[in-house]
Write a protein that holds these residues in place. Sequence first.
Motif, PDB file in Angstrom:
ATOM      1  N   VAL A  31       0.845  -1.193   0.000  1.00  0.00           N
ATOM      2  CA  VAL A  31       0.000   0.000   0.000  1.00  0.00           C
ATOM      3  C   VAL A  31       0.880   1.243   0.000  1.00  0.00           C
ATOM      4  O   VAL A  31       2.061   1.195   0.341  1.00  0.00           O
ATOM      5  N   GLY A  32       0.270   2.365  -0.365  1.00  0.00           N
ATOM      6  CA  GLY A  32       1.015   3.609  -0.469  1.00  0.00           C
ATOM      7  C   GLY A  32       1.111   4.385   0.826  1.00  0.00           C
ATOM      8  O   GLY A  32       1.741   5.442   0.868  1.00  0.00           O
ATOM      9  N   SER A  33       0.507   3.896   1.900  1.00  0.00           N
ATOM     10  CA  SER A  33       0.447   4.654   3.147  1.00  0.00           C
ATOM     11  C   SER A  33       1.820   4.881   3.753  1.00  0.00           C
ATOM     12  O   SER A  33       2.633   3.956   3.870  1.00  0.00           O
ATOM     13  N   LEU A  34       2.065   6.117   4.157  1.00  0.00           N
ATOM     14  CA  LEU A  34       3.296   6.434   4.872  1.00  0.00           C
ATOM     15  C   LEU A  34       3.401   5.657   6.182  1.00  0.00           C
ATOM     16  O   LEU A  34       4.490   5.355   6.662  1.00  0.00           O
ATOM     17  N   GLU A  35       2.270   5.345   6.771  1.00  0.00           N
ATOM     18  CA  GLU A  35       2.252   4.746   8.098  1.00  0.00           C
ATOM     19  C   GLU A  35       2.502   3.245   8.091  1.00  0.00           C
ATOM     20  O   GLU A  35       2.865   2.670   9.114  1.00  0.00           O
ATOM     21  N   ALA A  36       2.281   2.588   6.956  1.00  0.00           N
ATOM     22  CA  ALA A  36       2.437   1.132   6.891  1.00  0.00           C
ATOM     23  C   ALA A  36       3.900   0.781   6.655  1.00  0.00           C
ATOM     24  O   ALA A  36       4.306   0.384   5.555  1.00  0.00           O
ATOM     25  N   LEU A  37       4.714   0.916   7.688  1.00  0.00           N
ATOM     26  CA  LEU A  37       6.157   0.804   7.519  1.00  0.00           C
ATOM     27  C   LEU A  37       6.588  -0.570   7.009  1.00  0.00           C
ATOM     28  O   LEU A  37       7.618  -0.692   6.345  1.00  0.00           O
ATOM     29  N   ASP A  38       5.812  -1.618   7.295  1.00  0.00           N
ATOM     30  CA  ASP A  38       6.216  -2.955   6.879  1.00  0.00           C
ATOM     31  C   ASP A  38       5.802  -3.285   5.446  1.00  0.00           C
ATOM     32  O   ASP A  38       6.393  -4.161   4.814  1.00  0.00           O
ATOM     33  N   ARG A  39       4.785  -2.598   4.913  1.00  0.00           N
ATOM     34  CA  ARG A  39       4.287  -2.926   3.576  1.00  0.00           C
ATOM     35  C   ARG A  39       4.124  -1.695   2.691  1.00  0.00           C
ATOM     36  O   ARG A  39       3.503  -1.781   1.633  1.00  0.00           O
ATOM     37  N   ARG A  40       4.689  -0.582   3.076  1.00  0.00           N
ATOM     38  CA  ARG A  40       4.511   0.610   2.246  1.00  0.00           C
ATOM     39  C   ARG A  40       5.425   0.547   1.033  1.00  0.00           C
ATOM     40  O   ARG A  40       6.557   0.066   1.101  1.00  0.00           O
ATOM     41  N   LEU A  41       4.918   1.040  -0.078  1.00  0.00           N
ATOM     42  CA  LEU A  41       5.646   1.002  -1.338  1.00  0.00           C
ATOM     43  C   LEU A  41       5.238   2.204  -2.171  1.00  0.00           C
ATOM     44  O   LEU A  41       4.061   2.553  -2.241  1.00  0.00           O
ATOM     45  N   ASP A  42       6.219   2.837  -2.775  1.00  0.00           N
ATOM     46  CA  ASP A  42       5.960   3.972  -3.667  1.00  0.00           C
ATOM     47  C   ASP A  42       6.675   3.714  -4.985  1.00  0.00           C
ATOM     48  O   ASP A  42       7.803   4.162  -5.190  1.00  0.00           O
ATOM     49  N   PRO A  43       6.052   2.956  -5.899  1.00  0.00           N
ATOM     50  CA  PRO A  43       6.719   2.621  -7.165  1.00  0.00           C
ATOM     51  C   PRO A  43       6.983   3.864  -8.007  1.00  0.00           C
ATOM     52  O   PRO A  43       6.068   4.626  -8.287  1.00  0.00           O
ATOM     53  N   GLU A  44       8.223   4.042  -8.402  1.00  0.00           N
ATOM     54  CA  GLU A  44       8.590   5.213  -9.209  1.00  0.00           C
ATOM     55  C   GLU A  44       9.337   4.857 -10.478  1.00  0.00           C
ATOM     56  O   GLU A  44       9.517   5.699 -11.345  1.00  0.00           O
ATOM     57  N   GLY A  45       9.790   3.610 -10.595  1.00  0.00           N
ATOM     58  CA  GLY A  45      10.451   3.170 -11.815  1.00  0.00           C
ATOM     59  C   GLY A  45      10.077   1.732 -12.104  1.00  0.00           C
ATOM     60  O   GLY A  45       9.956   0.922 -11.179  1.00  0.00           O
TER      61      GLY A  45
END
Length: 401
Positions: free
Chosen positions: A125-139
């Motif tokens: 997920v994109g959430s800043l708070e989900a430190l274990d599963r956060r992801l921000d795909p950029e490439g």
Amino acid sequence: MLSLVRLFFLSVLVLNLYPLHAEITYLGEAQIPGTARDRSGLKGTDRDGKTPLDRLGGLGSAIAYTGKGNRYLLASDRGPRDGDSNFPCRIHEMEIVVDLKAKQPVTAKLMETNLLRDEKGKPFVGSLEALDRRLDPEGVRLGRDGSLYLSDEYGPFLWQFDRKGTLLKRLTVPDRFRPAKPGPTPKDELPPKNTRGRQPNRGLEGLAITPHGTKLLASLQSPLIPEGLDRDNKRVGLNARLLEVTLKDGSTREFVYPLENETLGLNEILAINATRYLVIERDGLEGKEAKFKKLFVIDTSRASDVSKVDLLPLKRLPETIAPVSKKPFLDLLDPKWKLAGADFPEKIEGLAFGPNLPDGRRLLIVTADNDFIDTKPLRIWAFAIDRADLPDFEPQQFDAK
């Protein structure tokens, strides 16, 4: 010493191989409404109660050609509201057709959407708070075997997925790239809480794969915290690191990309051959305020490996460190393209070479991220590049299946 005659012919050869002014033609644009839905099949809304979970947004952050027909893969970034979201991360397959004889020369149609999941099937997920599963795909880039490589801003991470979006492998990123204490907000990741790692929201923004699929080259958007910020956490550094990963053994090298000024960021990277790349360097402004949206050609062949250099200077490099070479290629704000103006997007973030045009010219696709704002369309631009302007271009290789 070389004679003047030999120097003259050598200079002519260099100019022929690397022309000062690229012969580039703008072909047209495809737009997709910011309210469009994807093919994820998700129901309901984001936690704002307004944004549909199947919103087709942010996919201009990354684009890769699949090697088949007119099909491309695009990755949506972390979702609406800059990470204040429970938006599941996803990739899309899209058909982008360039037909110069058609009334609308560039068209785009969404074909498939797949959610990104970890090895156990849990969605990122994109959430800043989900430190274990956060992801921000950029490439995003395709490997020779058809699997996907994604670069991420949060970790930053480099991960390999299968085509349906399931995580296969986590590639090693050097410790200096990661904050010691990841936090739920950008402020939590700045000094004094963190004195190392990428700046908040300035991780591995761009990703390239070499034509034969042997190496990745990932680009930080800005210099690392100790190499880019002053005592007031203001951006003052110029030297952004590029991370090269050899896929066979996971070995890494690092190069220096010199930004034109400290207000700019490095947003995408695309392989021309094994050592030369196209990159996007841009400001954070949109519309008539936009001042700098440029593509450069860089070359890593003579750049120093700085993986053992613990601290780069904020500005001028010592003579012992050679950065990547760099020269202008395309200015998106040049009036001749007629793109600049009140609706020019801030986030130009995607680059891909597509199939060659019927006349043999290279097709270059450029995409813009709309940040999931429903009043802003998704924008896809197509340019034709004369073969003489990229004389050493090598097309990406894919294993036949």
